[in-house]
Write a protein that holds these residues in place. Structure first.
Motif, PDB file in Angstrom:
ATOM      1  N   PHE A 183      72.418  18.262  28.870  1.00  0.00           N
ATOM      2  CA  PHE A 183      72.361  18.024  30.319  1.00  0.00           C
ATOM      3  C   PHE A 183      70.921  17.791  30.767  1.00  0.00           C
ATOM      4  O   PHE A 183      70.645  16.930  31.601  1.00  0.00           O
ATOM      5  CB  PHE A 183      72.942  19.220  31.077  1.00  0.00           C
ATOM      6  N   GLU A 184      70.028  18.604  30.195  1.00  0.00           N
ATOM      7  CA  GLU A 184      68.620  18.479  30.592  1.00  0.00           C
ATOM      8  C   GLU A 184      68.094  17.093  30.210  1.00  0.00           C
ATOM      9  O   GLU A 184      67.454  16.416  31.027  1.00  0.00           O
ATOM     10  CB  GLU A 184      67.786  19.564  29.920  1.00  0.00           C
ATOM     11  N   GLU A 185      68.428  16.689  28.962  1.00  0.00           N
ATOM     12  CA  GLU A 185      67.989  15.358  28.519  1.00  0.00           C
ATOM     13  C   GLU A 185      68.547  14.292  29.453  1.00  0.00           C
ATOM     14  O   GLU A 185      67.837  13.397  29.908  1.00  0.00           O
ATOM     15  CB  GLU A 185      68.528  15.077  27.120  1.00  0.00           C
ATOM     16  N   ASN A 186      69.868  14.470  29.751  1.00  0.00           N
ATOM     17  CA  ASN A 186      70.541  13.519  30.613  1.00  0.00           C
ATOM     18  C   ASN A 186      69.879  13.462  31.990  1.00  0.00           C
ATOM     19  O   ASN A 186      69.655  12.392  32.543  1.00  0.00           O
ATOM     20  CB  ASN A 186      71.996  13.963  30.732  1.00  0.00           C
ATOM     21  N   ARG A 187      69.546  14.675  32.502  1.00  0.00           N
ATOM     22  CA  ARG A 187      68.937  14.744  33.821  1.00  0.00           C
ATOM     23  C   ARG A 187      67.571  14.055  33.808  1.00  0.00           C
ATOM     24  O   ARG A 187      67.236  13.274  34.710  1.00  0.00           O
ATOM     25  CB  ARG A 187      68.775  16.211  34.226  1.00  0.00           C
ATOM     26  N   ASN A 188      66.808  14.335  32.716  1.00  0.00           N
ATOM     27  CA  ASN A 188      65.486  13.699  32.619  1.00  0.00           C
ATOM     28  C   ASN A 188      65.625  12.188  32.559  1.00  0.00           C
ATOM     29  O   ASN A 188      64.865  11.464  33.209  1.00  0.00           O
ATOM     30  CB  ASN A 188      64.742  14.199  31.379  1.00  0.00           C
ATOM     31  N   GLN A 189      66.654  11.746  31.771  1.00  0.00           N
ATOM     32  CA  GLN A 189      66.856  10.301  31.686  1.00  0.00           C
ATOM     33  C   GLN A 189      67.207   9.718  33.045  1.00  0.00           C
ATOM     34  O   GLN A 189      66.715   8.662  33.433  1.00  0.00           O
ATOM     35  CB  GLN A 189      67.990  10.001  30.711  1.00  0.00           C
ATOM     36  N   LYS A 190      68.041  10.503  33.767  1.00  0.00           N
ATOM     37  CA  LYS A 190      68.446  10.051  35.105  1.00  0.00           C
ATOM     38  C   LYS A 190      67.223   9.902  36.002  1.00  0.00           C
ATOM     39  O   LYS A 190      67.060   8.905  36.703  1.00  0.00           O
ATOM     40  CB  LYS A 190      69.404  11.069  35.709  1.00  0.00           C
ATOM     41  N   LEU A 191      66.365  10.969  35.953  1.00  0.00           N
ATOM     42  CA  LEU A 191      65.158  10.945  36.779  1.00  0.00           C
ATOM     43  C   LEU A 191      64.286   9.748  36.393  1.00  0.00           C
ATOM     44  O   LEU A 191      63.742   9.070  37.266  1.00  0.00           O
ATOM     45  CB  LEU A 191      64.369  12.244  36.614  1.00  0.00           C
ATOM     46  N   GLU A 192      64.203   9.519  35.040  1.00  0.00           N
ATOM     47  CA  GLU A 192      63.412   8.383  34.577  1.00  0.00           C
ATOM     48  C   GLU A 192      63.995   7.087  35.128  1.00  0.00           C
ATOM     49  O   GLU A 192      63.268   6.208  35.570  1.00  0.00           O
ATOM     50  CB  GLU A 192      63.418   8.312  33.038  1.00  0.00           C
ATOM     51  N   LEU A 193      65.342   7.023  35.090  1.00  0.00           N
ATOM     52  CA  LEU A 193      66.008   5.814  35.587  1.00  0.00           C
ATOM     53  C   LEU A 193      65.745   5.604  37.065  1.00  0.00           C
ATOM     54  O   LEU A 193      65.476   4.489  37.515  1.00  0.00           O
ATOM     55  CB  LEU A 193      67.520   5.905  35.340  1.00  0.00           C
TER      56      LEU A 193
END
Ligand code: ADP
Length: 701
Positions: free
Chosen positions: A306-316
């Motif tokens: 989830f954290e990775e996903n969230r970071n990716q989301k933020l990056e996006l």
């Protein structure tokens, strides 16, 4: 998103557990009832058997004395004795006969109910008188067994009428009684025979009902059939029913405990993390992700995902914002570009038409030409910037490291820029005092380094009307860096713009910047160059106070030659006025004409070569030639080839390249080939004179 209202997994599990609990409880209950019944049944059976055993032991116990009394063969004699009272006969025939039997008491009563033999032959020391009522009862029954209380304890009495054996209806002479004391020995024998514990208890004592013991109560009755005491037989029942019940209780309690523990861990391991997962999916909360990362088992891994996903989301999101911003910047860049190109083009086209179609005075003509000249230069710088930026984008540019004398580099730049400052600007332009100069050449890309400094200094001049513009460098040995600084006391840049000022197409949105023009590429190109050289660029600025741009490059000495650092001179715009002969190698007539016109103001002898071959020939045949202005792109033989032929024969002849190629790579090639310098087309008059001055100055010195 809609939440599924009820029947989530947790309540389903609770429901299932409840049903399972009820089922097991019923199972345990029926087991308990069944076990209880079994116990009762077994208890009853054992009790029955015990009763029978005790009864038969008691029967056996009393059978002996009964038989003895019944079997007596001396009844006739005993009858006579009641009359004669001959104690010697009694002792000899009765007492001695009974000696082997355990009777503590032997008594004979007459019909008058008075004792004939009382206590004489008793082992019991105290007197025991058989009550009259008992004898009367005996008279009626002819044989009786009863118990009486004495000082020594309870005595079991066996009594019979003294009659003739053969005729039971014959005369009654009296009563013969024997007795056994219910003492320790008696009880012990009975205990052994009945395999039980025996106690004599008062008749009104109620024995406690103990499920682990069987008991049988034998009432000790007197002649009147009244209970005077009880004999209690007790035997332990080794069925251990309690153990079974205890086991059942333990199983039930363990089961309940297990269910509770199961529910607790289900909550801890599954439902709490599942709730957190739901929360994360609904809200994307960072705190919940941190909680899930600490959850047991796979949930920690899910938390990390989830954290990775969230970071990716933020990056996006960042990338999206950046893309939108870039889009906005490109749109504004295009409109800027259009404006920046159209403005000088308008001027060029407009003033050229004006001059062609109308008769203008010489003064106006000069003014118009000035405008056309300036507009043309503007256009060239815009095109240069665009080409450079696209080369940076396509990674076509790599640093070309050479040995650079930073001192002379700074001095050259000073000289070059100084001449471009408009007279209308009241700017004091100087080189900053250097406390730690470089004592050796530096290994870096000279062209890019110069380009960065030129960009920063021209910006400083552009955005300063009055005051100082200064630049310089210093060596920071401990950080292994060279730091270049460009300072001005101009408009300054507001703090909000600092962060993005080095982004491409970025211009400060104030009136002054818009008025000053530009595409917002200069600083972006400078930053890209600085990073390419391995350094960083920074800005300090306050609106109204001025700006300080500084950048670093790595300090890599090329320790070949020591540099003599010249003290900073008070620079002046030196103009070379010496006469000399210049060969202009130029195939284009108009361009040559332009050269001729520019040179007209000076006292130079001009010779023309129309191609490279001609230039070579002229150079070899005219030793008076002091300088060659060599066009690079020429028919028959190009500038590079011509230079290659001239240079070995006349190595000291300065050759300045003139070219329409404005890219840094072209400039680098020109310098690498050994040309003294270069000038780009369209030719800048001031710059040309400056270069010529330098050549002639060097020659003189
Ligand atoms: P341009 O080629 O349009 O000048 P630059 O990237 O060189 O683009 O500069 C971007 C903007 O940064 C300029 O439009 C100007 O607003 C601001 N700027 C750059 N240097 C200075 C300076 N020395 N003083 C004030 N503003 C400056």
């Amino acid at each position: 998103m809609k939440k599924s209202p009820n029947h989530n997994i947790y309540s389903k599990l609770l429901y299932f557990i409840t049903i399972m609990t009820v089922f097991f409880m019923l199972l345990f209950l029926s087991l308990y009832i069944f076990n209880n019944r079994q116990e009762k049944q077994t208890y009853q059976n054992s009790q029955k058997q015990f009763n029978a055993e005790v009864q038969s032991v008691l029967k056996l116990n009393s059978d002996g004395p009964t038989a003895l009394l019944t079997d007596l063969t001396f009844w006739e004699g005993l009858g006579s004795f009641t009359i004669s009272k001959d104690k010697i006969w009694f002792k000899k025939n009765i007492v001695d006969n009974f000696k082997h039997h355990d009777f503590e008491l032997i008594e004979v009563y007459g019909l008058d109910n008075n004792p004939i033999i009382n206590n004489e032959y008793s082992k019991i020391k105290s007197k025991v008188i058989i009550p009259k009522e008992a004898l009367e009862q005996l008279n009626k029954k002819s044989f009786a067994t009863f118990y009486i209380k004495s000082q020594k304890g309870i005595i079991e009495i066996f009594g019979t009428k003294i009659q003739s054996v053969n005729n039971l209806n014959s005369k009654n002479y009296g009563y013969f009684l024997v007795g056994r004391l219910l003492d320790k020995d008696y009880i012990q024998t009975l205990e052994t025979n009945s395999n039980s514990k025996i106690k004599i208890v008062e008749s009104n004592t109620i024995e406690s009902n103990d499920r682990n013991n069987m008991s049988y109560i034998f009432p000790l009755k007197n002649w009147n059939n009244e209970t005077i005491s009880n004999l209690t037989f007790t035997r332990t029942l080794n069925l251990e029913y309690n153990n079974t019940q205890n086991l059942l209780t333990i199983i039930v309690l363990s089961f309940i405990l297990f269910i509770l523990i199961f529910i607790y861990y289900c909550r801890l391991w599954f439902f709490a993390p599942l709730n957190t997962v739901t929360e994360i999916l609904e809200t994307g909360n960072k705190k919940s992700i941190d909680v899930l990362k600490k959850a047991p088992g796979e949930f920690a891994h899910i938390g990390n995902l989830f954290e990775e996903n969230r970071n990716q989301k933020l990056e996006l999101v960042k990338a999206k914002l950046k893309a939108e911003e870039n889009d906005r910047l490109k749109t504004s860049f295009l409109s800027n570009l259009s404006h920046e190109i159209r403005t000088p083009m308008n001027a060029i086209v407009g003033f050229t038409e004006l001059m062609m179609n109308t008769k203008v005075k010489e003064q106006e003509q000069n003014e118009y030409l000035n405008i056309i000249d300036k507009s043309g230069k503007n256009l060239i710088s815009i095109i240069d910037d665009l080409i450079e930026m696209s080369k940076i984008d396509s990674h076509q540019i790599t640093p070309n490291l050479t040995s650079v004398n930073i001192e002379s580099c700074i001095n050259e730049l000073y000289d070059t820029i100084k001449v471009t400052i408009k007279k209308s600007k009241k700017i004091d332009f100087f080189i900053l005092e250097n406390k730690s100069p470089a004592h050796f050449n530096i290994s870096t890309d000279e062209v890019k380094l110069k380009q960065i400094i030129v960009n920063l200094v021209t910006n400083a001049i552009k955005f300063t009307h009055e005051g100082n513009v200064a630049f310089g460098y210093e060596v920071i040995e401990d950080q292994q860096q060279i730091k270049f600084t460009v300072k001005d006391t101009g408009f300054g840049i507001d703090e909000d713009s600092h962060q993005h000022i080095f982004d491409r197409f970025r211009r400060v949105g104030d009136d002054k910047s818009i008025k000053a023009g530009g595409l917002g590429l200069g600083l972006a190109i400078s930053k890209a160059y600085v990073e390419m050289l391995g350094g960083t660029i920074a800005l300090e600025s306050k609106i109204g106070k001025g700006s300080v741009f500084s950048f670093t490059i790595p300090l890599v000495y090329d320790k070949v030659e020591m540099i003599t650092v010249q003290p900073i001179k008070n620079k002046t715009n030196i103009k070379g006025e010496e006469e000399g002969t210049i060969l202009i190698a130029e195939d284009d007539n108009i361009n040559f004409l332009l050269f001729q016109k520019i040179m007209k103001t000076k006292n130079f002898k001009i010779i023309r070569a129309q191609n490279g071959q001609e230039a070579v020939n002229i150079c070899l045949n005219n030793p008076e030639i002091d300088l060659v202005l060599m066009d690079i792109k020429m028919p028959v033989m190009d500038g590079f080839e011509a230079f290659e032929k001239i240079h070995p024969i006349r190595p000291n002849l300065p050759v300045i390249a003139q070219t329409a190629f404005s890219s840094n790579e072209d400039k680098e090639r020109i310098l690498k080939e050994g040309f003294s310098d270069y000038i780009t087309k369209p030719i800048n008059r001031e710059k040309l004179f400056d270069l010529i001055d330098n050549v002639f100055k060097k020659k003189v010195s």
